[in-house]
Design a protein around this motif. Structure first.
Motif, PDB file in Angstrom:
ATOM      1  N   GLY A 101       0.790  -1.225   0.000  1.00 18.81           N
ATOM      2  CA  GLY A 101       0.000   0.000   0.000  1.00 18.81           C
ATOM      3  C   GLY A 101       0.811   1.259   0.000  1.00 18.81           C
ATOM      4  N   ARG A 102       2.124   1.143  -0.212  1.00 17.70           N
ATOM      5  CA  ARG A 102       2.982   2.326  -0.224  1.00 17.70           C
ATOM      6  C   ARG A 102       3.061   2.959  -1.608  1.00 17.70           C
ATOM      7  N   ARG A 103       2.623   2.239  -2.620  1.00 15.73           N
ATOM      8  CA  ARG A 103       2.643   2.735  -3.989  1.00 15.73           C
ATOM      9  C   ARG A 103       1.290   2.434  -4.623  1.00 15.73           C
ATOM     10  N   THR A 104       0.758   3.380  -5.387  1.00 18.05           N
ATOM     11  CA  THR A 104      -0.559   3.173  -5.986  1.00 18.05           C
ATOM     12  C   THR A 104      -0.494   2.142  -7.107  1.00 18.05           C
ATOM     13  N   LEU A 105      -1.586   1.426  -7.298  1.00 19.88           N
ATOM     14  CA  LEU A 105      -1.711   0.447  -8.377  1.00 19.88           C
ATOM     15  C   LEU A 105      -2.355   1.134  -9.569  1.00 19.88           C
ATOM     16  N   LYS A 106      -1.595   1.282 -10.659  1.00 18.18           N
ATOM     17  CA  LYS A 106      -2.107   1.933 -11.863  1.00 18.18           C
ATOM     18  C   LYS A 106      -3.117   1.020 -12.556  1.00 18.18           C
ATOM     19  N   TYR A 107      -4.080   1.645 -13.219  1.00 21.67           N
ATOM     20  CA  TYR A 107      -5.147   0.873 -13.857  1.00 21.67           C
ATOM     21  C   TYR A 107      -4.605  -0.097 -14.902  1.00 21.67           C
ATOM     22  N   ASP A 108      -3.712   0.376 -15.782  1.00 18.53           N
ATOM     23  CA  ASP A 108      -3.182  -0.497 -16.831  1.00 18.53           C
ATOM     24  C   ASP A 108      -2.459  -1.701 -16.242  1.00 18.53           C
ATOM     25  N   LEU A 109      -1.720  -1.466 -15.159  1.00 21.13           N
ATOM     26  CA  LEU A 109      -1.017  -2.569 -14.504  1.00 21.13           C
ATOM     27  C   LEU A 109      -2.017  -3.525 -13.857  1.00 21.13           C
ATOM     28  N   ALA A 110      -3.081  -2.978 -13.279  1.00 22.71           N
ATOM     29  CA  ALA A 110      -4.111  -3.828 -12.672  1.00 22.71           C
ATOM     30  C   ALA A 110      -4.762  -4.735 -13.712  1.00 22.71           C
ATOM     31  N   VAL A 111      -5.023  -4.191 -14.892  1.00 26.66           N
ATOM     32  CA  VAL A 111      -5.598  -4.996 -15.980  1.00 26.66           C
ATOM     33  C   VAL A 111      -4.657  -6.136 -16.349  1.00 26.66           C
ATOM     34  N   GLU A 112      -3.371  -5.829 -16.447  1.00 22.08           N
ATOM     35  CA  GLU A 112      -2.386  -6.844 -16.814  1.00 22.08           C
ATOM     36  C   GLU A 112      -2.291  -7.939 -15.748  1.00 22.08           C
ATOM     37  N   ILE A 113      -2.329  -7.515 -14.476  1.00 19.84           N
ATOM     38  CA  ILE A 113      -2.270  -8.500 -13.389  1.00 19.84           C
ATOM     39  C   ILE A 113      -3.520  -9.376 -13.397  1.00 19.84           C
ATOM     40  N   ASP A 114      -4.678  -8.765 -13.623  1.00 18.71           N
ATOM     41  CA  ASP A 114      -5.918  -9.547 -13.690  1.00 18.71           C
ATOM     42  C   ASP A 114      -5.818 -10.625 -14.765  1.00 18.71           C
ATOM     43  N   GLN A 115      -5.210 -10.266 -15.886  1.00 23.21           N
ATOM     44  CA  GLN A 115      -5.076 -11.236 -16.974  1.00 23.21           C
ATOM     45  C   GLN A 115      -4.107 -12.348 -16.602  1.00 23.21           C
ATOM     46  N   LEU A 116      -2.992 -11.991 -15.987  1.00 24.16           N
ATOM     47  CA  LEU A 116      -1.988 -12.996 -15.612  1.00 24.16           C
ATOM     48  C   LEU A 116      -2.497 -13.940 -14.522  1.00 24.16           C
ATOM     49  N   LEU A 117      -3.236 -13.382 -13.566  1.00 26.45           N
ATOM     50  CA  LEU A 117      -3.721 -14.188 -12.440  1.00 26.45           C
ATOM     51  C   LEU A 117      -5.119 -14.752 -12.662  1.00 26.45           C
ATOM     52  N   ASN A 118      -5.723 -14.377 -13.802  1.00 25.71           N
ATOM     53  CA  ASN A 118      -7.065 -14.864 -14.138  1.00 25.71           C
ATOM     54  C   ASN A 118      -8.063 -14.549 -13.023  1.00 25.71           C
ATOM     55  N   THR A 119      -8.118 -13.274 -12.658  1.00 30.65           N
ATOM     56  CA  THR A 119      -8.959 -12.855 -11.541  1.00 30.65           C
ATOM     57  C   THR A 119     -10.310 -12.279 -11.968  1.00 30.65           C
ATOM     58  N   GLY A 120     -10.568 -12.245 -13.269  1.00 32.21           N
ATOM     59  CA  GLY A 120     -11.857 -11.730 -13.728  1.00 32.21           C
ATOM     60  C   GLY A 120     -12.011 -10.227 -13.618  1.00 32.21           C
ATOM     61  N   GLY A 121     -10.913  -9.497 -13.616  1.00 30.77           N
ATOM     62  CA  GLY A 121     -10.992  -8.030 -13.597  1.00 30.77           C
ATOM     63  C   GLY A 121     -11.212  -7.418 -12.233  1.00 30.77           C
ATOM     64  N   VAL A 122     -10.978  -8.198 -11.164  1.00 34.96           N
ATOM     65  CA  VAL A 122     -11.247  -7.706  -9.808  1.00 34.96           C
ATOM     66  C   VAL A 122     -10.387  -6.494  -9.464  1.00 34.96           C
ATOM     67  N   LEU A 123      -9.073  -6.563  -9.752  1.00 38.09           N
ATOM     68  CA  LEU A 123      -8.179  -5.476  -9.366  1.00 38.09           C
ATOM     69  C   LEU A 123      -8.461  -4.208 -10.166  1.00 38.09           C
ATOM     70  N   ALA A 124      -8.680  -4.363 -11.471  1.00 37.39           N
ATOM     71  CA  ALA A 124      -8.970  -3.190 -12.304  1.00 37.39           C
ATOM     72  C   ALA A 124     -10.245  -2.501 -11.843  1.00 37.39           C
ATOM     73  N   ALA A 125     -11.244  -3.293 -11.500  1.00 36.14           N
ATOM     74  CA  ALA A 125     -12.499  -2.717 -11.009  1.00 36.14           C
ATOM     75  C   ALA A 125     -12.272  -1.976  -9.696  1.00 36.14           C
ATOM     76  N   GLY A 126     -11.408  -2.525  -8.854  1.00 33.59           N
ATOM     77  CA  GLY A 126     -11.109  -1.861  -7.588  1.00 33.59           C
ATOM     78  C   GLY A 126     -10.415  -0.530  -7.791  1.00 33.59           C
TER      79      GLY A 126
END
Length: 274
Positions: free
Chosen positions: A51-76
């Motif tokens: 929580g010391r660095r913000t999660l950018k939207y584009d990076l969240a989308v990429e992580i969702d794809q890699l972890l197969n999370t269904g877009g949870v992080l990007a939505a957050g």
């Protein structure tokens, strides 16, 4: 320490970071492995998870794809309130700034953020050390320019007074052309009926602001607050006794600085317009 003086943690990014860490572990992936696939450093990933660095939207989308999370992080990330785009210690100030009835601002090293041109702000962020990434710089620039929408607030912007030390207007951050355009922008701003700019001349033999910059503001409820910044720390102060002292200092600064009319003349000289 008075409660208003305590830097506030950004709970939203802590929650999203913890969520990211949990999803990564559930996928059976360690930090170095995920960081490599994202082409970021392990330190950056660890900072996001903590929580010391913000999660950018584009990076969240990429992580969702890699972890197969269904877009949870990007939505957050999309649900993060706009005010939390700013560092945690500055969030309360930015909120009060946008609602203020009056703003009194004194700066020693930089043009006040509300008055910075885009090129000057870029030069400011390029000067930070340790350096920040281009993505972080872009995010901070966008947030700074968004704050300047305050001037278009309806029905009226706040009444504003800015005192700027003259050396600020002689240091060519970003180059001479950037400084010249910045000075011309200040000169245009000084024409606003809601805004006065006063320059503290270099030759002044007494100076009431040697302890550092400050911003004083009046809220819609007519409370008086002060915002103070130092090296890697900032405080929002609402203790009436402390704020009263800062208002006295600001009053002395106004008497020591050039008048708004004299300051406009100096801005013309510095911009080579006279």
């Amino acid at each position: 320490m008075h409660p208003a003086n305590k830097p506030r943690k950004n709970a939203t990014w802590h929650v999203l970071g913890a969520q990211l860490g949990q999803l990564r572990r559930a996928a059976g992936m360690k930090q170095p492995e995920l960081a490599e696939q994202l082409c970021i450093s392990v330190e950056t990933l660890a900072s996001i998870e903590q929580g010391r660095r913000t999660l950018k939207y584009d990076l969240a989308v990429e992580i969702d794809q890699l972890l197969n999370t269904g877009g949870v992080l990007a939505a957050g990330v999309l649900r993060v309130p706009e005010r939390e785009r700013y560092p945690a210690f500055a969030q309360d100030f930015v909120e009060h700034e946008q609602q203020a009835l009056t703003l009194l601002w004194y700066e020693q090293k930089l043009v006040p953020g509300l008055l910075q041109t885009e090129a000057y702000a870029e030069a400011v962020f390029a000067s930070l050390f340790p350096p920040i990434t281009p993505e972080e710089s872009e995010e901070r620039l966008s947030a700074r320019l968004d704050r300047q929408k305050l001037f278009d607030r309806k029905p009226w912007p706040p009444m504003m007074n800015f005192i700027i030390d003259q050396p600020v207007l002689e240091q060519p951050l970003g180059g001479r052309h950037v400084l010249r355009d910045q000075i011309r922008h200040l000169r245009r701003c000084a024409e606003s009926p809601f805004l006065a700019i006063q320059i503290m001349p270099t030759a002044r033999e007494k100076h009431a602001g040697l302890n550092g910059p400050m911003v004083l503001l009046e809220t819609p409820d007519h409370d008086q607050l002060a915002y103070l910044e130092g090296q890697r720390v900032s405080f929002l102060v609402d203790d009436p006794d402390e704020v009263s002292v800062l208002y006295q200092i600001y009053g002395m600064l106004r008497s020591q600085a050039l008048t708004p009319e004299e300051s406009m003349g100096l801005l013309d000289d510095l911009a080579g317009e006279s």
